[in-house]
Design a protein around this motif. Structure first.
Motif, short mmCIF file in Angstrom:
data_model
loop_
_atom_site.label_atom_id
_atom_site.label_comp_id
_atom_site.label_asym_id
_atom_site.label_seq_id
_atom_site.Cartn_x
_atom_site.Cartn_y
_atom_site.Cartn_z
N GLY A 181 -0.33 14.97 5.00
CA GLY A 181 0.58 13.99 4.65
C GLY A 181 2.26 14.33 4.71
N ASP A 182 2.13 15.75 5.31
CA ASP A 182 3.87 16.12 5.30
C ASP A 182 4.53 15.22 6.05
N ASN A 231 0.79 -1.06 0.00
CA ASN A 231 0.14 -0.04 0.06
C ASN A 231 1.08 1.05 0.11
N LEU A 232 0.91 2.13 -1.09
CA LEU A 232 1.77 3.10 -1.31
C LEU A 232 1.06 4.32 -1.09
N ALA A 233 -0.03 4.19 -0.62
CA ALA A 233 -0.97 5.42 -0.46
C ALA A 233 -0.42 6.40 0.69
N ILE A 234 -0.67 7.69 0.52
CA ILE A 234 -0.37 8.73 1.70
C ILE A 234 -1.46 9.71 1.50
N ARG A 235 -1.80 9.99 2.88
CA ARG A 235 -2.89 11.14 3.02
C ARG A 235 -2.56 12.31 2.38
N GLY A 236 -3.47 13.12 2.02
CA GLY A 236 -3.48 14.54 1.69
C GLY A 236 -2.86 14.60 0.30
N ARG A 237 -2.51 13.63 -0.32
CA ARG A 237 -1.91 13.64 -1.63
C ARG A 237 -2.89 14.02 -2.97
N MET A 247 -7.18 26.30 7.17
CA MET A 247 -5.61 26.81 7.68
C MET A 247 -4.61 26.06 7.13
N ARG A 248 -4.67 24.88 7.02
CA ARG A 248 -3.41 24.11 6.45
C ARG A 248 -3.40 24.51 4.89
N ARG A 249 -4.60 24.76 4.38
CA ARG A 249 -4.43 25.23 3.03
C ARG A 249 -3.85 26.31 2.73
#
Length: 259
Positions: A243-244, A51-57, A234-236
């Motif tokens: 995912g940073d 599983n190569l998935a990463i949040r926020g991508r 706020m993150r945006r």
């Protein structure tokens, strides 16, 4: 897929594929892709799963960061699900996002993998304040269906089923699924892939639940704004992502044990 078959399953995508909402970051997240790999193994097949998935991508990041490593693993089965993070942002470009997804479909099917994807439910029925995004979601789903058809990709069309917007399948952030939601999605994919023993029961409705009154509904919307939508915005603004600094949870194909 059945007893003795050798299967290498590789999942790519964002937080939904990573499994956010099913488990936590202390003990680890599970998610529909993990559950689907277990369903494959339950057929008696010898399954290896990465599983190569990463949040926020975003879709372009999934394509740039995950496609080549996925191809290098030589999957026999792959799932591709991305684009939701793009859809909910102000700079959404439908042609670009679907172009990224179609490129991933083409590359993986061209390499001999059986590829599956999902449609995304009507988010306004889960988070009413997102109603302005509904036309985007509907268009996104239609484009996904068309792109999948062009490349022989299997579609688990969860958006067409009433169960997909049952609040009990959605976490409090209203973007990720609960463990029950992840289980239903794995069932949808297992059915779409025609795994032995899979059927349409994943879409069966849950027992009726009491409907909240108007005041409670308003209070829930206010809490959601403060607890989730505000911090996300706020993150945006700061150019940050959930995912940073994260890496894939299962970058190498490992055997899947049953039971």
């Amino acid at each position: 897929m059945g007893p003795g078959d050798r299967v290498r399953y590789v999942a790519i995508g964002d937080s939904h594929t990573e499994g956010v909402g099913d488990g936590d970051d202390v003990l680890g997240v599970r998610g529909w892709a993990d559950r689907l790999a277990e369903r494959m193994a339950a057929t008696g097949a010898r399954v290896e799963y990465a599983n190569l998935a990463i949040r926020g991508r975003l879709s372009a990041q999934v394509r740039a960061e995950q496609l080549a490593p996925a191809l290098a693993l030589e999957p026999t089965v792959a799932t591709v699900f991305a684009g939701v993070n793009d859809v909910i942002r102000s700079g959404y470009d439908a042609d670009k996002v679907i172009g990224d997804l179609e490129a991933m479909f083409a590359a993986l099917t061209g390499a001999g993998a059986r590829v599956a994807t999902l449609t995304f439910p009507d988010i306004a029925r889960v988070a009413p304040l997102t109603r302005p995004l509904v036309p985007r979601v509907l268009d996104f789903n239609e484009r996904i269906r068309a792109a999948a058809d062009r490349h022989g990709v299997v579609v688990a069309d969860v958006a067409k089923h009433e169960i997909s917007t049952d609040r009990r399948l959605w976490a409090t952030d209203r973007l990720h699924c609960t463990p029950l939601g992840h289980a239903r999605i794995s069932g949808a994919l297992a059915s779409a892939l025609e795994l032995p023993g899979a059927d349409g029961s994943w879409s069966d409705p849950l027992p009726a639940a009491p409907r909240p009154g108007a005041l409670l509904t308003v209070a829930e919307e206010v809490r959601w704004l403060g607890a989730f939508l505000g911090p996300w915005a706020m993150r945006r603004l700061r150019g940050r992502s959930s995912g940073d600094g994260r890496v894939a949870k299962r970058p190498e194909p490992l055997p899947v044990e049953v039971g």
